[in-house]
Design a protein around this motif. Structure first.
Motif, PDB file in Angstrom:
ATOM      1  N   THR A 144      31.538  42.488  41.482  1.00  0.00           N
ATOM      2  CA  THR A 144      30.378  41.942  42.196  1.00  0.00           C
ATOM      3  C   THR A 144      30.661  40.463  42.431  1.00  0.00           C
ATOM      4  O   THR A 144      30.980  39.741  41.485  1.00  0.00           O
ATOM      5  CB  THR A 144      29.086  42.112  41.387  1.00  0.00           C
TER       6      THR A 144
ATOM      7  N   ASP B 296      31.260  39.388  38.304  1.00  0.00           N
ATOM      8  CA  ASP B 296      31.525  40.302  37.187  1.00  0.00           C
ATOM      9  C   ASP B 296      32.395  41.468  37.637  1.00  0.00           C
ATOM     10  O   ASP B 296      32.515  41.734  38.843  1.00  0.00           O
ATOM     11  CB  ASP B 296      30.231  40.812  36.537  1.00  0.00           C
TER      12      ASP B 296
ATOM     13  N   PHE C 220      40.068  60.057  37.886  1.00  0.00           N
ATOM     14  CA  PHE C 220      38.991  59.242  38.460  1.00  0.00           C
ATOM     15  C   PHE C 220      38.612  59.727  39.854  1.00  0.00           C
ATOM     16  O   PHE C 220      39.471  60.207  40.583  1.00  0.00           O
ATOM     17  CB  PHE C 220      39.436  57.799  38.693  1.00  0.00           C
TER      18      PHE C 220
ATOM     19  N   VAL D  64      29.353  43.815  46.845  1.00  0.00           N
ATOM     20  CA  VAL D  64      30.047  44.711  45.918  1.00  0.00           C
ATOM     21  C   VAL D  64      31.402  45.097  46.517  1.00  0.00           C
ATOM     22  O   VAL D  64      31.486  45.458  47.688  1.00  0.00           O
ATOM     23  CB  VAL D  64      29.195  45.977  45.654  1.00  0.00           C
TER      24      VAL D  64
ATOM     25  N   TYR E 293      29.788  54.947  36.898  1.00  0.00           N
ATOM     26  CA  TYR E 293      29.186  53.634  37.163  1.00  0.00           C
ATOM     27  C   TYR E 293      28.912  53.551  38.664  1.00  0.00           C
ATOM     28  O   TYR E 293      29.812  53.776  39.473  1.00  0.00           O
ATOM     29  CB  TYR E 293      30.135  52.524  36.715  1.00  0.00           C
TER      30      TYR E 293
ATOM     31  N   TYR F 198      33.886  45.606  36.591  1.00  0.00           N
ATOM     32  CA  TYR F 198      33.919  46.824  35.775  1.00  0.00           C
ATOM     33  C   TYR F 198      35.186  47.560  36.188  1.00  0.00           C
ATOM     34  O   TYR F 198      35.393  47.840  37.371  1.00  0.00           O
ATOM     35  CB  TYR F 198      32.685  47.700  36.008  1.00  0.00           C
ATOM     36  N   ALA F 199      36.063  47.818  35.224  1.00  0.00           N
ATOM     37  CA  ALA F 199      37.357  48.414  35.571  1.00  0.00           C
ATOM     38  C   ALA F 199      37.728  49.506  34.590  1.00  0.00           C
ATOM     39  O   ALA F 199      37.402  49.433  33.398  1.00  0.00           O
ATOM     40  CB  ALA F 199      38.436  47.336  35.566  1.00  0.00           C
ATOM     41  N   VAL F 200      38.361  50.523  35.116  1.00  0.00           N
ATOM     42  CA  VAL F 200      38.897  51.609  34.287  1.00  0.00           C
ATOM     43  C   VAL F 200      40.343  51.835  34.707  1.00  0.00           C
ATOM     44  O   VAL F 200      40.622  52.016  35.894  1.00  0.00           O
ATOM     45  CB  VAL F 200      38.097  52.921  34.486  1.00  0.00           C
ATOM     46  N   PHE F 201      41.250  51.805  33.732  1.00  0.00           N
ATOM     47  CA  PHE F 201      42.675  52.024  34.018  1.00  0.00           C
ATOM     48  C   PHE F 201      43.200  53.153  33.142  1.00  0.00           C
ATOM     49  O   PHE F 201      42.662  53.423  32.066  1.00  0.00           O
ATOM     50  CB  PHE F 201      43.497  50.757  33.735  1.00  0.00           C
TER      51      PHE F 201
ATOM     52  N   THR G 235      35.039  47.355  45.843  1.00  0.00           N
ATOM     53  CA  THR G 235      35.814  48.285  45.019  1.00  0.00           C
ATOM     54  C   THR G 235      37.296  48.112  45.359  1.00  0.00           C
ATOM     55  O   THR G 235      37.651  47.851  46.505  1.00  0.00           O
ATOM     56  CB  THR G 235      35.405  49.752  45.266  1.00  0.00           C
TER      57      THR G 235
ATOM     58  N   GLN H  70      35.173  48.931  27.795  1.00  0.00           N
ATOM     59  CA  GLN H  70      34.450  49.981  28.526  1.00  0.00           C
ATOM     60  C   GLN H  70      33.068  49.499  28.954  1.00  0.00           C
ATOM     61  O   GLN H  70      32.072  50.217  28.821  1.00  0.00           O
ATOM     62  CB  GLN H  70      34.335  51.250  27.681  1.00  0.00           C
TER      63      GLN H  70
ATOM     64  N   GLN I 278      36.560  57.868  43.161  1.00  0.00           N
ATOM     65  CA  GLN I 278      35.664  56.880  43.757  1.00  0.00           C
ATOM     66  C   GLN I 278      34.889  57.599  44.852  1.00  0.00           C
ATOM     67  O   GLN I 278      35.472  58.064  45.834  1.00  0.00           O
ATOM     68  CB  GLN I 278      36.418  55.695  44.344  1.00  0.00           C
TER      69      GLN I 278
ATOM     70  N   LYS J  13      30.941  46.293  31.627  1.00  0.00           N
ATOM     71  CA  LYS J  13      31.032  45.253  32.650  1.00  0.00           C
ATOM     72  C   LYS J  13      31.352  43.915  31.984  1.00  0.00           C
ATOM     73  O   LYS J  13      30.846  43.639  30.895  1.00  0.00           O
ATOM     74  CB  LYS J  13      29.658  45.179  33.333  1.00  0.00           C
TER      75      LYS J  13
ATOM     76  N   ASP K  79      41.136  49.971  44.581  1.00  0.00           N
ATOM     77  CA  ASP K  79      42.011  50.972  43.972  1.00  0.00           C
ATOM     78  C   ASP K  79      43.433  50.401  44.009  1.00  0.00           C
ATOM     79  O   ASP K  79      44.044  50.320  45.073  1.00  0.00           O
ATOM     80  CB  ASP K  79      41.942  52.301  44.747  1.00  0.00           C
TER      81      ASP K  79
ATOM     82  N   GLN L 224      27.129  53.473  28.493  1.00  0.00           N
ATOM     83  CA  GLN L 224      28.432  53.539  27.835  1.00  0.00           C
ATOM     84  C   GLN L 224      28.525  52.484  26.755  1.00  0.00           C
ATOM     85  O   GLN L 224      28.046  51.401  26.917  1.00  0.00           O
ATOM     86  CB  GLN L 224      29.540  53.304  28.864  1.00  0.00           C
TER      87      GLN L 224
ATOM     88  N   ILE M 281      23.659  49.438  47.485  1.00  0.00           N
ATOM     89  CA  ILE M 281      23.315  48.247  48.258  1.00  0.00           C
ATOM     90  C   ILE M 281      22.355  48.661  49.369  1.00  0.00           C
ATOM     91  O   ILE M 281      22.742  49.333  50.337  1.00  0.00           O
ATOM     92  CB  ILE M 281      24.575  47.556  48.837  1.00  0.00           C
TER      93      ILE M 281
ATOM     94  N   GLY N  71      43.907  53.283  38.439  1.00  0.00           N
ATOM     95  CA  GLY N  71      42.619  52.765  37.982  1.00  0.00           C
ATOM     96  C   GLY N  71      41.697  52.490  39.144  1.00  0.00           C
ATOM     97  O   GLY N  71      42.086  52.627  40.315  1.00  0.00           O
ATOM     98  N   GLN N  72      40.500  52.135  38.806  1.00  0.00           N
ATOM     99  CA  GLN N  72      39.515  51.764  39.818  1.00  0.00           C
ATOM    100  C   GLN N  72      38.702  50.586  39.311  1.00  0.00           C
ATOM    101  O   GLN N  72      38.399  50.503  38.126  1.00  0.00           O
ATOM    102  CB  GLN N  72      38.604  52.952  40.137  1.00  0.00           C
ATOM    103  N   VAL N  73      38.367  49.698  40.212  1.00  0.00           N
ATOM    104  CA  VAL N  73      37.702  48.449  39.851  1.00  0.00           C
ATOM    105  C   VAL N  73      36.477  48.262  40.730  1.00  0.00           C
ATOM    106  O   VAL N  73      36.537  48.535  41.932  1.00  0.00           O
ATOM    107  CB  VAL N  73      38.667  47.252  40.072  1.00  0.00           C
ATOM    108  N   ILE N  74      35.376  47.840  40.123  1.00  0.00           N
ATOM    109  CA  ILE N  74      34.201  47.431  40.913  1.00  0.00           C
ATOM    110  C   ILE N  74      33.922  45.969  40.586  1.00  0.00           C
ATOM    111  O   ILE N  74      33.737  45.626  39.409  1.00  0.00           O
ATOM    112  CB  ILE N  74      32.962  48.295  40.605  1.00  0.00           C
TER     113      ILE N  74
ATOM    114  N   GLN O 197      31.923  55.127  40.652  1.00  0.00           N
ATOM    115  CA  GLN O 197      33.215  55.371  40.010  1.00  0.00           C
ATOM    116  C   GLN O 197      32.986  56.436  38.945  1.00  0.00           C
ATOM    117  O   GLN O 197      32.226  56.227  38.008  1.00  0.00           O
ATOM    118  CB  GLN O 197      33.693  54.069  39.376  1.00  0.00           C
TER     119      GLN O 197
END
Lengths: 325, 288
Positions: A214, A191, B182, A220, B162, A193-196, A222, A320, B184, A322, A224, B288, B166, A209-212, B174
C-alpha cells in the motif's frame, strides 16, 4: 573519452553493459577486474581490454568510473573501494543486501564526492517512458490500484546462494517494480504484505511469491516476482504493469514488441524484442551524468528505498503479517 | 427417468431446449411466476430430478414444497442463498451448476490441474474484468461467484487469504492454498470490456488462458468500430444442464456439490473480513 572499468562479470548484465560501452562514442571499456580469473581473461579477450587480477591496482589507474556487477553481497566492498579511489560508480541492483550496507556505501560516495548511480534499466524502456507520460497526464484519472509482474526463469549460479545473493526472486525482482512506481508516481511504500516460498526448484532461496503493497497515497500494488517461467517460455520473463484508474485502465508490457522466432533447432518458440535496448539507455545516461557532473537520474537513495521495501517484504513473510515501513 | 422443470415461462422454455435432447428423460414442466402459483404447486411423485429455474424471490417458497429426497438442480446462485441454506444442507442431492464452472476453457484448465499436468503447483493468477454490475451475492456478481466456485473446485480450500478492496471497483486477493501454492485473484469492475485471464504454473510447466488472445473472430468496420466473436458451439446453459445430468446419472456422490458451495461462501466471507479488518485471514475464520 571517458575511461571505464568493469568490476566483475558475475552478473550477466555486465555483458550487456560492456556491449553498450562499446557502442557509446564518449566512452571506452579500459579494464576489467574479476575474482574469477578465467572469466576475467575471457571477457578481456572478448572486449579487447586489459584484465587485472588485483582490484586495487585497477583502481589506481586513470579510469573515470566503474560499473560494478559483482555478486550482490560484494557490492558494498566494491563500491566503497571504488569511491575511496575517487571513481564514479554505476552499481548493479540491488544496491546491497542490507540497508545499513547501502547507507555506508552512500556515505562513502558522498564523502569522496563521486557519483553513485544504481542500475534500474527498466526506467529506460521506451514503453515504460511512454507509460509514465500517460500516467502523469492523468489520462486514466487518479490511480486506484496497480497489478505488476516481474517474472523470470530461475537464473541458477550464485543467484540461488543466499550467502552471495542475499535472497532469491524477491531480492532479484521486486526492486525493479518498486523503483519504476516510485519514479512514476512520486510516492513511497507505506506497508507491505508478502508471502514467499520455494515451489519450483530444489534451491535454498525463494523462487516464488506474491506481494501486496500500500503506497502512502493509498494506492494498492500487487507484485508477482516469481522465477516461474518454464524453460520453454519464449523469453527470459516479463515486466508488466496494469494501472486501474478512476477513468480507465492502462496495460503495459515492456517486452511486448517482438518478432516471433519458431526455432526448430532449439525446439522452442522465441520472442525477440526489437525496441531500444534499456541497458544501452542506462549506460548512455550514466556516461552523460559523469561527463556533465550532474545528479544521477537514479540515485543511491533510490537504491536504498527499494531495498527497504524488499527487506520489509522478507519481514512480512517471516512474521506472516503486514509490515509498516 | 423424469425431470421436473420448474420456473418462469421464459426459463422453462430455455431449459426445455436442452432436456428435449435427452432421450432418457421425460420432462414435466411447471410454470411458476408468483407466490400464488406456489400455493397451487404440487410436485408429482415420480420425479427423479428437479431443475429449478424460478426467480430469486420465489425459490425459498418452492424449495419448501419439494420433498427433501428429490435431487434438485439450480443453475444460478441467488443473493438470498443464506435464507434457504438450511434447506439445501438438509437435502443430500442438491447441485448448483453455475455458468463459469461449465465454460469449455475453465473445464479444460480444471482437467489439466486434476490430472496433475503441471506437477507440484506454484503461483497462479486469475483475473476477471467485468463491466459495472449489480451485486448478487454479498457484493459479488454471478460470474465472480462462479469463478470463486471454480477456484474452490479446482484447488480446494484456502489456508490463508489477504484481500484489498478499492472503492468496490477493484478487489485483489492473495490466496494461499493448503498445498502452499498461491493464487492472486483480481476482480476489476467497470474497466472496459469483460475479460478473463488465467495463468497457472507448476514445476512441469505453465497453463495460460486469455480471453483476449483467444478471440477467433474480429470484425473491424471502416469507421474503426470493432466487434469480437467467440463462438462456443453449445450454449453455456446447455453445458450447465448437461454437466448436471452427467453427474446425476453417475449417482448421489457425484451430484451434490453443497460442500463446494459452502466453501465458496467461506472464501467470500473471508475476503470480506480481510477487507474490513485489513488483515490476512486463516481458514478457521481468524486473523493470521
Amino acid at each position: 573519452m571517458m575511461k571505464i572499468g568493469i568490476i566483475s562479470f558475475a552478473h550477466m548484465h555486465a555483458l550487456s553493459y560492456a556491449n553498450a560501452l562499446q557502442k557509446n562514442s564518449h566512452s571506452e571499456l579500459t579494464c576489467i577486474w574479476d575474482n574469477d580469473r578465467q572469466r576475467g581473461h575471457e571477457m578481456a579477450n572478448k572486449y579487447q581490454t586489459t584484465y587485472y587480477d588485483d582490484l586495487d591496482q585497477m583502481l589506481e589507474t586513470d579510469i573515470d568510473a566503474v560499473i560494478i556487477c559483482s555478486e550482490n553481497v560484494h557490492h558494498k566492498q566494491h563500491v566503497i573501494l571504488a569511491a575511496n579511489a575517487k571513481k564514479h560508480i554505476l552499481c548493479e541492483k540491488p544496491i546491497a543486501t542490507e540497508v545499513e550496507d547501502a547507507q555506508e556505501m552512500m556515505a562513502a560516495c558522498k564523502n569522496n564526492d563521486v557519483i553513485l548511480q544504481v542500475a534500474f534499466p527498466v526506467r529506460f524502456a521506451p514503453t515504460i517512458q511512454e507509460m509514465k507520460q500517460i500516467i502523469r497526464e492523468k489520462r486514466i484519472g487518479d490511480i486506484l490500484a496497480i497489478r505488476t509482474t516481474n517474472h523470470g526463469q530461475m537464473p541458477g549460479g550464485w543467484f540461488v546462494d543466499p550467502t552471495l545473493s542475499g535472497g532469491g526472486c524477491a531480492t532479484d525482482h521486486i526492486v525493479h517494480i518498486v523503483d519504476v512506481l516510485r519514479w512514476i508516481l512520486q510516492d513511497e511504500v507505506n506497508d507491505v504484505y508478502a508471502v514467499f516460498d520455494t515451489k519450483f526448484y530444489d534451491i535454498p532461496v525463494e523462487d516464488c511469491g506474491q506481494v501486496i503493497l500500500t503506497l502512502e497515497s493509498g494506492v494498492v500494488v500487487t507484485i508477482d516476482p516469481s522465477w516461474s517461467r518454464p524453460k520453454t517460455f519464449p523469453t527470459w520473463g516479463d515486466v508488466t504493469l496494469e494501472f486501474f484508474g478512476e477513468n480507465g485502465s492502462l496495460k503495459v508490457d515492456a517486452l511486448k514488441q517482438h518478432v516471433t522466432y519458431y526455432n526448430d533447432i532449439n525446439q522452442r518458440i522465441e520472442e525477440m524484442v526489437y525496441t531500444d535496448d534499456m541497458d544501452e539507455g542506462l549506460i548512455n545516461d550514466f556516461i552523460d551524468c559523469v561527463q556533465q557532473q550532474r545528479k544521477p537520474f537514479i540515485t543511491g537513495e533510490d537504491g536504498l528505498k527499494t531495498l527497504e521495501v524488499v527487506k520489509a517484504c522478507y519481514r512480512s513473510n517471516q512474521l506472516q503479517q503486514k509490515v509498516a515501513l | 427417468m423424469k425431470v421436473g422443470l420448474i420456473g418462469s415461462e421464459q426459463n422453462v422454455a430455455m431449459h426445455l431446449e436442452y432436456w428435449s435432447t435427452v432421450p432418457t428423460m421425460d420432462v414435466e414442466p411447471v410454470v411458476i411466476e408468483s407466490q400464488e402459483d406456489i400455493s397451487l404447486f404440487h410436485l408429482v411423485n415420480d420425479i427423479d430430478l428437479v431443475d429449478l429455474c424460478v426467480s430469486e424471490e420465489l425459490i425459498e417458497g418452492v424449495l419448501e414444497r419439494i420433498n427433501s429426497q428429490v435431487a434438485i438442480l439450480v443453475t444460478e446462485v441467488h443473493s438470498n442463498i443464506d435464507k434457504y441454506k438450511d434447506i439445501v444442507e438438509e437435502n443430500t442431492l442438491f447441485r448448483f451448476s453455475t455458468s463459469m464452472m461449465c465454460t469449455p476453457e475453465l473445464t479444460s484448465l480444471q482437467e489439466q490441474i486434476k490430472h496433475k499436468q503441471l506437477g507440484r503447483l506454484g503461483v497462479h493468477y486469475v483475473s476477471l474484468k467485468s463491466q459495472p454490475f449489480l451485486p448478487v451475492y454479498r457484493s459479488f456478481s454471478h460470474k465472480e461467484f462462479s469463478l470463486l466456485q471454480w477456484i474452490v473446485a479446482t484447488f480446494g480450500a484456502f489456508k490463508t487469504l489477504y484481500a484489498k478492496n478499492i472503492n468496490n471497483r477493484y478487489i485483489t486477493t492473495q490466496i494461499r492454498l493448503m498445498d502452499d501454492s498461491f493464487i492472486q485473484l483480481e476482480l476489476a469492475r467497470g474497466f472496459g470490456k469483460g475479460e478473463l485471464t488465467i495463468e497457472l504454473t507448476g514445476v512441469a510447466g505453465m497453463l495460460s488462458y486469455s480471453e483476449e488472445d483467444t478471440t477467433p473472430i474480429q470484425l473491424t468496420m471502416n469507421n474503426g468500430e470493432e466487434q469480437a466473436f467467440r463462438p462456443l458451439g453449445k450454449p453455456i446453459l446447455h453445458r450447465q444442464l448437461q454437466d448436471a445430468y452427467h453427474c446425476f446419472v453417475q449417482g448421489e456422490q457425484g451430484f451434490s456439490n453443497v460442500e463446494e458451495i459452502n466453501k465458496t461462501i467461506q472464501v467470500i466471507d473471508a475476503i470480506n473480513q480481510s477487507i474490513e479488518q485489513d488483515e490476512p485471514m486463516t481458514n478457521n475464520g481468524g486473523c493470521q
